[in-house]
Enzyme design. Structure first.
Site, PDB file in Angstrom:
ATOM      1  N   GLY A  53       3.068 -18.251   5.004  1.00 58.56           N
ATOM      2  CA  GLY A  53       4.217 -18.752   4.269  1.00 58.56           C
ATOM      3  C   GLY A  53       5.480 -18.707   5.114  1.00 58.56           C
ATOM      4  N   CYS A  54       6.485 -19.482   4.715  1.00 58.85           N
ATOM      5  CA  CYS A  54       7.722 -19.569   5.490  1.00 58.85           C
ATOM      6  C   CYS A  54       8.507 -18.261   5.457  1.00 58.85           C
ATOM      7  CB  CYS A  54       8.573 -20.726   4.989  1.00 58.85           C
ATOM      8  SG  CYS A  54       8.871 -20.735   3.199  1.00 58.85           S
ATOM      9  N   TYR A  55       8.758 -17.718   4.263  1.00 63.54           N
ATOM     10  CA  TYR A  55       9.435 -16.423   4.173  1.00 63.54           C
ATOM     11  C   TYR A  55       8.639 -15.347   4.917  1.00 63.54           C
ATOM     12  CZ  TYR A  55      12.794 -17.652   0.408  1.00 63.54           C
ATOM     13  OH  TYR A  55      13.821 -18.164  -0.342  1.00 63.54           O
ATOM     14  N   VAL A  56       7.337 -15.420   4.771  1.00 60.77           N
ATOM     15  CA  VAL A  56       6.444 -14.413   5.360  1.00 60.77           C
ATOM     16  C   VAL A  56       6.567 -14.407   6.873  1.00 60.77           C
ATOM     17  CG1 VAL A  56       4.057 -13.653   5.555  1.00 60.77           C
ATOM     18  CG2 VAL A  56       4.858 -14.699   3.432  1.00 60.77           C
TER      19      VAL A  56
END
Length: 349
Positions: A152-155
């Site tokens: 994921g992007c935030y991840v």
């Protein structure tokens, strides 16, 4: 190689899909041979994205595995949650390699996926096949994989900022707080009240507090790195900009480590990882400084008074947080230099 690797993109009308088209146009060993959308099949891609005029003007294909196999070797799934898990088995059976940009194959625990995503989980058989593609941490596992789960992007932004310190025991994993802010493109192209211009402009909005679906993914990797369960506080916010993620992370420092210790650790950890750049002491990164690129920039603020460190990590959510990292994983999967087709200088200002 005499012929380029042939690429199909399912979900070509979303932001992640059209970003794959942009980036792959410059790849020396791969080419997009099929752009696919189940909702817009039969219409020209330029109808939804006029900026592709004169670049890609073909009609969008429908989702049909055998037809895709006749045109492609690798499929990127830039689809909503719970769609990839339905498509991937048939694509794999047709002999295609699959790189999934959704969250369907990130969590190995099916119950955990259903709890956080509120959708049916993928079949156990395919979850076991999936390789988690956080390139700077697990890149050695990607070579030869047939099913890659793109983080994921935030991840991506959070973990690249935290993993070296957690692995080296420089911080207490139980003390980690992650404050994340994203541009609105991370919500996708679909219209909603929360991303309406007049609702978001000139505002800063917290959302999904203690409920964001990237939370268990962050904790899964940190637990793996720490060798024990790790639970974090993860808060997300929307800011009125198109691209970019900034994660500001706080943690208690262990064993009297200094600012110089952190700088040396991070520079050593990322020495041979070309897309992570460590800022000199006293410099903190900004999202504009990675805009349009596959870079993740990291900076530190060490507080000897409180015994805590603040780690700031920035990425372009559509590139390093999605399409760019997916292409980086494709390069690793094929045994190529991971920078192929991704050596973009950030757009500035």
């Amino acid at each position: 190689m005499s012929e380029k690797l042939k690429i199909a993109i399912i979900g070509s009308t979303g932001y992640g899909g059209v970003e794959l088209i942009r980036l792959l146009a410059s790849h020396p060993l791969a080419e997009v041979t099929s752009v696919i959308s189940s909702s817009s099949a039969g219409t020209p891609i330029t109808e939804g994205y006029p900026h592709l005029t004169g670049i890609r003007e073909e009609l969008l294909d429908d989702v049909e595995p055998q037809t895709i196999r006749s045109k492609a070797d690798v499929v990127f799934l830039a689809t909503p949650a719970a769609v990839a898990s339905k498509l991937a088995p048939d694509l794999l059976a047709a002999g295609l390699k699959v790189i999934d940009l959704s969250g369907d194959y990130r969590l190995q625990d099916r119950d955990l996926y259903e709890k956080w995503y509120k959708k049916p989980a993928a079949d156990e058989e395919y979850l076991k096949q999936a390789v988690y593609g956080l390139a700077e941490v697990y890149g050695d596992r990607v070579l030869g994989a047939k099913l890659i789960s793109n983080p994921g992007c935030y991840v991506t932004a959070a973990l690249l900022g935290l993993v070296p310190a957690v692995q080296a025991g420089f911080i207490d994993p139980d003390s980690i707080i992650i404050d994340a802010k994203s541009g609105v493109s991370g919500a996708g192209r679909g219209a909603s009240l929360g991303t309406h211009y007049s609702e978001l402009n000139e505002s800063l909005k917290a959302y999904k507090l203690n409920q964001h679906q990237h939370t268990p993914e962050i904790e899964m990797v940190l637990s793996d790195i720490a060798g024990r369960p790790v639970v974090t506080t993860f808060s997300t916010h929307l800011v009125p900009m198109t691209r970019g993620i900034m994660t500001t992370m706080y943690a208690t420092v262990k064993d009297s480590r200094s600012a110089d210790d952190f700088m040396e650790l991070y520079r050593s950890y990322y020495e041979n990882r070309p897309f992570v750049r460590i800022r000199p002491e006293g410099q903190l990164p900004a999202t504009k400084e990675v805009w349009g690129s596959n870079y993740c920039d990291i900076g530190f603020a060490f507080d000897s008074r409180t015994g805590r460190v603040t780690i700031v990590s920035v990425i372009d959510n559509l590139v390093k947080g999605a399409a760019g990292q997916a292409i980086q994983n494709m390069n690793l999967m094929m045994g190529w230099d991971e920078t192929l087709g991704l050596q973009f200088v950030p757009v500035y200002p």
